[in-house]
Scaffold this motif. Structure first.
Motif, short mmCIF file in Angstrom:
data_model
loop_
_atom_site.label_atom_id
_atom_site.label_comp_id
_atom_site.label_asym_id
_atom_site.label_seq_id
_atom_site.Cartn_x
_atom_site.Cartn_y
_atom_site.Cartn_z
N LEU A 119 0.56 -0.66 -0.27
CA LEU A 119 0.25 0.08 -0.08
C LEU A 119 0.28 0.66 0.01
O LEU A 119 1.43 1.00 0.65
CB LEU A 119 -0.68 0.34 1.38
CG LEU A 119 -1.84 -0.40 1.09
CD1 LEU A 119 -2.90 -0.11 2.86
CD2 LEU A 119 -2.60 -0.42 0.15
N CYS A 120 0.73 2.23 -0.54
CA CYS A 120 1.62 3.64 -0.61
C CYS A 120 0.89 4.97 0.58
O CYS A 120 -1.16 4.10 0.21
CB CYS A 120 1.45 4.34 -1.74
SG CYS A 120 2.51 3.12 -2.92
N ALA A 121 1.48 5.09 1.00
CA ALA A 121 0.81 5.57 1.94
C ALA A 121 1.47 6.82 2.22
O ALA A 121 0.68 8.26 3.24
CB ALA A 121 0.52 5.24 3.12
N SER A 122 2.35 7.58 1.33
CA SER A 122 3.71 8.96 1.99
C SER A 122 4.01 9.50 0.34
O SER A 122 4.25 9.43 -0.22
CB SER A 122 5.04 7.88 2.38
OG SER A 122 4.35 7.48 3.87
N PRO A 123 3.09 10.73 0.16
CA PRO A 123 3.05 10.74 -1.09
C PRO A 123 4.65 11.78 -1.35
O PRO A 123 4.88 12.20 -0.72
CB PRO A 123 1.99 12.18 -1.38
CG PRO A 123 1.12 12.33 0.24
CD PRO A 123 2.12 11.03 0.84
N ALA A 124 5.48 10.84 -2.56
CA ALA A 124 6.81 12.18 -2.71
C ALA A 124 6.47 13.65 -2.91
O ALA A 124 7.91 14.32 -1.60
CB ALA A 124 6.95 11.15 -4.02
#
Ligand code: NAG
Ligand code: NAG
Ligand code: NAG
Length: 391
Positions: free
Chosen positions: A263-268
């Motif tokens: 899961l992605c959770a940290s916007p670059a």
């Protein structure tokens, strides 16, 4: 409406014109394989059998990336303990057989295919015990550890490696993969020793230097208890007489920035903004040489958000996604909670036989962000070079 659209388009073009990705491609992981021991048995897998325990690239995969995907950059991992066996110690004496395997991969990428190649000592600023890397091994330059190689030995290693590639303009020197859990000022000292050693050979190519904390972009300006100062406050002191050094950044998009989760959770864009401001204030550039995301729709906006952010901000001159490589099989280099969803290696398959991440992530999402024109000639440089389609 039409008028403001035109203005908006013009503004967008203006941003595009000032920001350029000069180098783009993929990390080749495999040279660091075959040394992990469940019981932390020191020396396990060393030197290992080339082509069986570890390998650098599959030339057919490189062909696909250059000929079809038109990328101009690869980052090829190797282990310090194979290039400099423990019986020799870290320094200028190489295992020539091992070096020749590595040089063959680098020369294929740079001379046969005309792409650029990052030399990647994948050793976490540690030397002597990769049996449970990234955690084991003595920290290079740690004067409190009598088993540790010295900063001077690290410089001698880099002087020898740079001397051997000084004549190859397509090479980029990455000082070290992901230093972590050490004094930030020691990362700085080791980086400076490497830069001085490389330049002492007359090599003019681009150098990329890591920070502490796994070289994480989100962590760049933060200092941690026991590991102060921040990478930003330390690396601002780096000196390259040729001004051809950029920072080497890693950034994953999951909750703990590890690349372990699907899961992605940290916007670059949010997590890189302090790094970007620091780069801008100090007129420095960066390459992001590790990032990645799972397949599937949940991560897609995070991944495109990151690629677009690099395209839009002139501080970023290039990137390599993590990872392709000859030995992944159905295993995944990142971002799957240890599920077998394949890798970025062309032809990769998931454990269930469906297409692997080369198709489900690279072709689906990343490929659109490979600029049509990249640098195909000249010495690797923080300033890039003439842009063209692949000759
Ligand atoms: C050097 O590398 C070759 C090829 O992997 C290996 O057979 C040999 O044992 C290595 N030598 C040392 C001293 O590690
Ligand atoms: C490197 O940058 C410094 C500071 O801007 C400048 O004084 C120096 O002339 C530059 N050196 C080269 C070789 O461009
Ligand atoms: C990624 O691909 C694998 C293999 O095809 C699939 O099983 C899995 O559901 C996909 N993951 C996501 C998040 O869609």
């Amino acid at each position: 409406m039409l008028f403001s659209n035109t203005l908006a388009a013009a503004a967008l073009l203006a941003v595009k014109a000032s920001a350029t990705i000069f180098y783009a491609g993929v990390a080749e992981s495999g040279g660091e394989f075959g040394v992990y021991s469940a019981t932390a048995q020191q020396g396990y897998g060393l030197p290992g059998v080339f082509g069986q325990d570890y390998s650098f690239i599959d030339k057919k995969g490189i062909d696909v990336y250059v000929d079809k995907n038109k990328v101009n950059l690869f980052r090829v991992a190797f282990l310090l303990e194979r290039m400099c066996p423990l019986s020799y110690g870290l320094g200028s004496k190489f295992n020539e057989t091992h070096f020749n395997y590595y040089a063959d991969a680098v020369n294929y990428i740079t001379k046969t295919k005309g792409a650029y190649c990052i030399l990647d000592p994948h050793s976490y600023m540690r030397y002597n015990n990769p049996s449970q890397q990234p955690m084991t091994g003595s920290i290079i330059g740690d004067t409190k550890d009598v088993t540790a190689a010295t900063t001077a030995q690290f410089g001698a290693f880099w002087k020898e490696l740079a001397k051997r590639f000084a004549g190859n303009e397509k090479v980029i020197f990455s000082i070290m993969n992901e230093p972590h859990d050490m004094e930030t000022n020691l990362v700085l000292a080791n980086n400076q020793a490497a830069i001085d050693a490389i330049r002492s050979t007359g090599a003019k190519q681009l150098i990329i230097a890591p920070g502490n904390s796994w070289s994480g972009g989100h962590a760049w300006t933060q200092s941690y208890t026991g590991y102060s100062p921040s990478s930003a406050d330390a690396m601002v002191h780096l000196k390259d007489p040729l001004n051809n050094t950029a920072l080497d950044i890693h950034e994953y998009l999951d909750v703990d920035y590890s690349g372990g989760h699907s899961l992605c959770a940290s916007p670059a864009p949010e997590n890189l903004k302090d790094l970007t401001a620091w780069l801008k204030a100090n007129k420095l550039k960066a390459m992001i040489t590790e990032f990645g995301a799972s397949n599937g729709t949940q991560c897609e906006s995070y991944l495109t958000g990151m690629l677009q952010y690099m395209a839009d901000n002139e501080e970023y001159i290039g990137w390599t996604a993590w990872a392709a490589g000859p030995f992944w099989g159905t295993y995944s280099p990142c971002c799957t909670d240890s599920q077998q969803w394949g890798s970025l290696e062309p032809g990769s398959k998931a454990g269930d036989g469906s297409p692997g991440m080369y198709e489900t992530v690279w072709l689906k999402t990343i490929q659109k962000f490979v600029p049509k024109k990249l640098v195909w000639k000249g010495t690797s440089s923080v300033k890039g070079g003439p842009l063209s389609k692949r000759p």
